[in-house]
Design a protein around this motif. Structure first.
Motif, mmCIF file in Angstrom:
data_model
loop_
_atom_site.group_PDB
_atom_site.id
_atom_site.type_symbol
_atom_site.label_atom_id
_atom_site.label_comp_id
_atom_site.label_asym_id
_atom_site.label_seq_id
_atom_site.Cartn_x
_atom_site.Cartn_y
_atom_site.Cartn_z
ATOM 1 N N ALA A 1 -10.276 -18.905 -26.992
ATOM 2 C CA ALA A 1 -10.120 -20.351 -27.130
ATOM 3 C C ALA A 1 -10.030 -21.005 -25.763
ATOM 4 O O ALA A 1 -9.620 -20.380 -24.790
ATOM 5 N N ARG B 1 -7.494 -20.187 -37.620
ATOM 6 C CA ARG B 1 -6.260 -19.400 -37.587
ATOM 7 C C ARG B 1 -5.470 -19.617 -36.298
ATOM 8 O O ARG B 1 -4.243 -19.597 -36.317
ATOM 9 N N THR C 1 -4.649 -21.832 -32.645
ATOM 10 C CA THR C 1 -4.656 -23.164 -32.068
ATOM 11 C C THR C 1 -4.227 -23.094 -30.610
ATOM 12 O O THR C 1 -3.149 -22.579 -30.307
ATOM 13 N N ARG D 1 3.275 -16.847 -31.239
ATOM 14 C CA ARG D 1 2.938 -17.919 -30.321
ATOM 15 C C ARG D 1 3.006 -17.379 -28.899
ATOM 16 O O ARG D 1 4.074 -16.971 -28.438
ATOM 17 N N ILE E 1 -9.264 -25.155 -23.843
ATOM 18 C CA ILE E 1 -8.960 -26.568 -23.965
ATOM 19 C C ILE E 1 -9.340 -27.251 -22.660
ATOM 20 O O ILE E 1 -9.041 -26.758 -21.580
ATOM 21 N N LYS F 1 -11.344 -19.069 -35.484
ATOM 22 C CA LYS F 1 -11.383 -20.470 -35.895
ATOM 23 C C LYS F 1 -10.651 -20.661 -37.222
ATOM 24 O O LYS F 1 -10.872 -19.921 -38.175
ATOM 25 N N ALA G 1 -3.164 -25.146 -27.141
ATOM 26 C CA ALA G 1 -2.575 -26.422 -26.752
ATOM 27 C C ALA G 1 -2.139 -26.353 -25.296
ATOM 28 O O ALA G 1 -2.036 -25.268 -24.711
ATOM 29 N N ASN H 1 -1.913 -17.646 -36.214
ATOM 30 C CA ASN H 1 -1.476 -17.520 -37.595
ATOM 31 C C ASN H 1 -2.393 -16.565 -38.352
ATOM 32 O O ASN H 1 -3.514 -16.297 -37.937
ATOM 33 N N GLN I 1 -1.141 -20.578 -30.524
ATOM 34 C CA GLN I 1 -0.487 -20.317 -31.800
ATOM 35 C C GLN I 1 -1.435 -19.488 -32.648
ATOM 36 O O GLN I 1 -2.559 -19.907 -32.926
ATOM 37 N N THR J 1 -11.295 -28.951 -27.764
ATOM 38 C CA THR J 1 -10.978 -27.531 -27.844
ATOM 39 C C THR J 1 -12.168 -26.780 -28.420
ATOM 40 O O THR J 1 -12.975 -27.337 -29.165
ATOM 41 N N TYR K 1 -13.219 -22.721 -30.029
ATOM 42 C CA TYR K 1 -12.687 -21.458 -30.519
ATOM 43 C C TYR K 1 -13.803 -20.475 -30.823
ATOM 44 O O TYR K 1 -14.894 -20.869 -31.243
#
Length: 123
Positions: free
Chosen positions: A49, A67, A69, A19, A51, A65, A71, A84, A82, A58, A60
């Motif tokens: 990405a 995987r 995120t 993160r 926002i 995309k 914020a 992943n 984030q 949002t 990506y």
């Protein structure tokens, strides 16, 4: 002056998560679109990405995309990414950007940048 500072990078194995955080000083980010870009060795800086500042919209890159995120936390004046299911091809220096005056997907569209944080993903 507006300053952005990224943190949270490191070395991980494929499949792990990280993160990233972007702390903004100099003004509130409530009126700023925010984005993450990355730059791998020998390559140009690429969009990851973004926002929007005034909506939950949002966007990506296709490569992340599902995987990653993005914020934002306006109360803390921070943005996050984030990540992943990391892959070796995600290895890059990740940069936080603020205030787009263009479409969003080119580095030249963004006005403020952080210094970058390194992410290394080994297989």
């Amino acid at each position: 002056q507006v300053q952005l500072v990224e943190s949270g990078g490191g070395s991980v194995h494929a499949g792990d998560s990280l993160r990233l955080s972007c702390a903004v000083s100099g003004r509130t980010i409530s009126s700023y679109s925010m984005a993450w870009f990355r730059q791998a060795p020998g390559k140009e800086r690429e969009f990851v990405a973004r926002i929007a500042w005034n909506s939950p919209v949002t966007t990506y890159a296709e490569s992340v995309k599902g995987r990653f995120t993005i914020a934002r936390n306006n109360a803390e004046n921070t943005a996050s990414l984030q990540m992943n299911s990391l892959k070796p091809e995600d290895t890059a220096v990740y940069y936080c950007a603020a205030y787009s005056t263009g479409p969003y997907d080119s580095a030249k569209d963004w006005n403020y940048w952080g210094q970058g944080t390194h992410v290394t993903v080994s297989s």
